[in-house]
Design a protein around this motif. Sequence first.
Motif, PDB file in Angstrom:
ATOM      1  N   GLN A  41       1.136  -1.173  -0.109  1.00 46.25           N
ATOM      2  CA  GLN A  41      -0.173   0.105  -0.071  1.00 46.25           C
ATOM      3  C   GLN A  41       1.068   1.243   0.018  1.00 46.25           C
ATOM      4  O   GLN A  41       0.128   2.493  -0.392  1.00 46.25           O
ATOM      5  N   HIS A  42       1.921   1.323   0.249  1.00 46.90           N
ATOM      6  CA  HIS A  42       2.932   2.403   0.943  1.00 46.90           C
ATOM      7  C   HIS A  42       3.420   2.900  -0.730  1.00 46.90           C
ATOM      8  O   HIS A  42       3.600   4.113  -0.773  1.00 46.90           O
ATOM      9  N   TYR A  43       3.693   1.986  -1.306  1.00 48.83           N
ATOM     10  CA  TYR A  43       4.254   2.548  -2.683  1.00 48.83           C
ATOM     11  C   TYR A  43       2.641   2.646  -3.688  1.00 48.83           C
ATOM     12  O   TYR A  43       3.133   3.176  -4.371  1.00 48.83           O
ATOM     13  N   ILE A  44       1.752   1.505  -3.319  1.00 52.04           N
ATOM     14  CA  ILE A  44       0.444   2.310  -4.089  1.00 52.04           C
ATOM     15  C   ILE A  44       0.277   3.867  -4.202  1.00 52.04           C
ATOM     16  O   ILE A  44      -0.157   4.602  -4.903  1.00 52.04           O
ATOM     17  N   THR A  45       0.636   4.491  -2.623  1.00 48.91           N
ATOM     18  CA  THR A  45       0.251   6.031  -2.816  1.00 48.91           C
ATOM     19  C   THR A  45       1.184   6.313  -2.808  1.00 48.91           C
ATOM     20  O   THR A  45       0.172   7.541  -3.689  1.00 48.91           O
ATOM     21  N   ALA A  46       2.520   6.239  -2.836  1.00 47.66           N
ATOM     22  CA  ALA A  46       3.114   6.969  -4.045  1.00 47.66           C
ATOM     23  C   ALA A  46       2.764   6.918  -5.247  1.00 47.66           C
ATOM     24  O   ALA A  46       3.828   8.022  -5.571  1.00 47.66           O
TER      25      ALA A  46
ATOM     26  N   ASP B  80       0.101   9.734  -5.915  1.00 49.12           N
ATOM     27  CA  ASP B  80       0.671  10.604  -6.020  1.00 49.12           C
ATOM     28  C   ASP B  80       1.789  11.121  -6.680  1.00 49.12           C
ATOM     29  O   ASP B  80       1.475  12.544  -8.106  1.00 49.12           O
ATOM     30  N   TYR B  81       2.806  10.236  -7.277  1.00 51.90           N
ATOM     31  CA  TYR B  81       2.751  10.884  -8.448  1.00 51.90           C
ATOM     32  C   TYR B  81       3.032  11.191  -9.467  1.00 51.90           C
ATOM     33  O   TYR B  81       3.699  11.959 -10.468  1.00 51.90           O
ATOM     34  N   ILE B  82       1.977  10.046  -9.927  1.00 49.67           N
ATOM     35  CA  ILE B  82       1.218  10.067 -11.241  1.00 49.67           C
ATOM     36  C   ILE B  82       0.634  11.253 -11.513  1.00 49.67           C
ATOM     37  O   ILE B  82      -0.052  12.416 -12.338  1.00 49.67           O
ATOM     38  N   GLN B  83      -0.308  11.889 -10.359  1.00 50.29           N
ATOM     39  CA  GLN B  83      -0.989  12.787 -10.174  1.00 50.29           C
ATOM     40  C   GLN B  83      -0.273  14.441 -10.499  1.00 50.29           C
ATOM     41  O   GLN B  83      -0.919  15.052 -11.486  1.00 50.29           O
ATOM     42  N   ARG B  84       0.649  14.065  -9.888  1.00 49.04           N
ATOM     43  CA  ARG B  84       1.428  15.445 -10.296  1.00 49.04           C
ATOM     44  C   ARG B  84       1.865  15.811 -11.452  1.00 49.04           C
ATOM     45  O   ARG B  84       2.069  16.391 -12.108  1.00 49.04           O
ATOM     46  N   THR B  85       2.138  14.364 -12.107  1.00 45.30           N
ATOM     47  CA  THR B  85       2.792  13.897 -13.473  1.00 45.30           C
ATOM     48  C   THR B  85       1.749  14.753 -14.097  1.00 45.30           C
ATOM     49  O   THR B  85       1.676  15.659 -15.550  1.00 45.30           O
TER      50      THR B  85
ATOM     51  N   PHE C 290      11.142   5.252 -10.520  1.00 45.60           N
ATOM     52  CA  PHE C 290      10.708   6.091 -11.867  1.00 45.60           C
ATOM     53  C   PHE C 290      10.024   6.958 -12.373  1.00 45.60           C
ATOM     54  O   PHE C 290      10.214   7.995 -13.100  1.00 45.60           O
ATOM     55  N   VAL C 291       8.296   6.588 -11.346  1.00 46.38           N
ATOM     56  CA  VAL C 291       7.337   7.908 -11.885  1.00 46.38           C
ATOM     57  C   VAL C 291       8.195   9.693 -10.902  1.00 46.38           C
ATOM     58  O   VAL C 291       7.479  10.429 -11.339  1.00 46.38           O
ATOM     59  N   GLU C 292       8.652   8.996  -9.867  1.00 45.34           N
ATOM     60  CA  GLU C 292       9.164  10.274  -9.550  1.00 45.34           C
ATOM     61  C   GLU C 292      10.244  11.040 -10.301  1.00 45.34           C
ATOM     62  O   GLU C 292      10.032  12.038 -10.090  1.00 45.34           O
ATOM     63  N   GLN C 293      10.983   9.965 -11.281  1.00 38.40           N
ATOM     64  CA  GLN C 293      12.037  10.784 -11.947  1.00 38.40           C
ATOM     65  C   GLN C 293      11.114  11.348 -13.435  1.00 38.40           C
ATOM     66  O   GLN C 293      11.556  12.404 -14.325  1.00 38.40           O
ATOM     67  N   ILE C 294       9.958  10.799 -13.557  1.00 41.43           N
ATOM     68  CA  ILE C 294       9.254  11.046 -14.498  1.00 41.43           C
ATOM     69  C   ILE C 294       8.403  12.521 -14.265  1.00 41.43           C
ATOM     70  O   ILE C 294       8.780  13.840 -14.746  1.00 41.43           O
ATOM     71  N   TYR C 295       8.540  13.035 -13.056  1.00 44.84           N
ATOM     72  CA  TYR C 295       7.739  13.638 -11.914  1.00 44.84           C
ATOM     73  C   TYR C 295       8.911  15.383 -11.968  1.00 44.84           C
ATOM     74  O   TYR C 295       8.622  16.015 -12.572  1.00 44.84           O
ATOM     75  N   ARG C 296       9.729  14.620 -11.883  1.00 47.01           N
ATOM     76  CA  ARG C 296      11.318  15.465 -12.105  1.00 47.01           C
ATOM     77  C   ARG C 296      11.633  16.008 -12.868  1.00 47.01           C
ATOM     78  O   ARG C 296      12.032  17.212 -13.093  1.00 47.01           O
ATOM     79  N   ALA C 297      11.126  15.834 -14.037  1.00 51.02           N
ATOM     80  CA  ALA C 297      11.938  15.586 -15.745  1.00 51.02           C
ATOM     81  C   ALA C 297      11.253  16.638 -15.698  1.00 51.02           C
ATOM     82  O   ALA C 297      11.307  17.736 -16.263  1.00 51.02           O
ATOM     83  N   MET C 298       9.592  16.646 -15.784  1.00 47.63           N
ATOM     84  CA  MET C 298       8.422  18.073 -15.992  1.00 47.63           C
ATOM     85  C   MET C 298       9.199  18.947 -15.163  1.00 47.63           C
ATOM     86  O   MET C 298       8.524  20.048 -15.301  1.00 47.63           O
ATOM     87  N   THR C 299       9.446  19.079 -13.573  1.00 49.23           N
ATOM     88  CA  THR C 299       9.082  19.808 -13.436  1.00 49.23           C
ATOM     89  C   THR C 299      10.842  20.798 -13.099  1.00 49.23           C
ATOM     90  O   THR C 299      10.865  22.214 -13.781  1.00 49.23           O
ATOM     91  N   ILE C 300      11.644  20.469 -13.533  1.00 48.86           N
ATOM     92  CA  ILE C 300      12.684  20.640 -14.320  1.00 48.86           C
ATOM     93  C   ILE C 300      12.318  21.382 -15.640  1.00 48.86           C
ATOM     94  O   ILE C 300      12.558  22.382 -15.329  1.00 48.86           O
TER      95      ILE C 300
END
Length: 157
Positions: free
Chosen positions: A14-19, A22-27, A138-148
């Motif tokens: 569940q902790h992975y699912i939640t995180a 979250d990153y998918i929605q941010r992205t 990976f989804v965190e890195q996609i989000y990070r790339a978009m913020t960059i």
Amino acid sequence: MKTTLLVVGRTVEQHYITAINDYIQRTKRFITFDMEVIPELKNTKSLSMDQQKEKEGELILKALQPGDVIVLLDEHGKEMRSLEFADYMKRKMNTVNKRLVFVIGGPYGFSEKVYQVANEKISMSKMTFSHQMIRLIFVEQIYRAMTILNGGPYHHE
């Protein structure tokens, strides 16, 4: 361009699912992005490693669409720093017409048929991570790339 993360098997903890969610929605504030889950195989104890890779490979190939640009997340792929990955995503956003599909395979990797249809391979690290954890990374890195790319305050270098 639509960006898809294609994964074999559902995320269990569940902790992975939640995180991940979250990153998918941010992205999604920046790009069209989703995660597609290929159901995990049943009764794999009777299958050899190669048989399991082949069966998972068939399911991966069925999930792909004509015109997809397929990028395997693979330990032998090209490694990039976050800024390089952001630049990579920018290039893809300017050149890919349909879907950019990143694929995380099953526990034994990819079948030869999947390697044959792939356009590229990238590696998230020289280290090994669980298939559950690499989804989050990976989804965190996609989000990070978009913020960059959008000048956001998330990435510091």
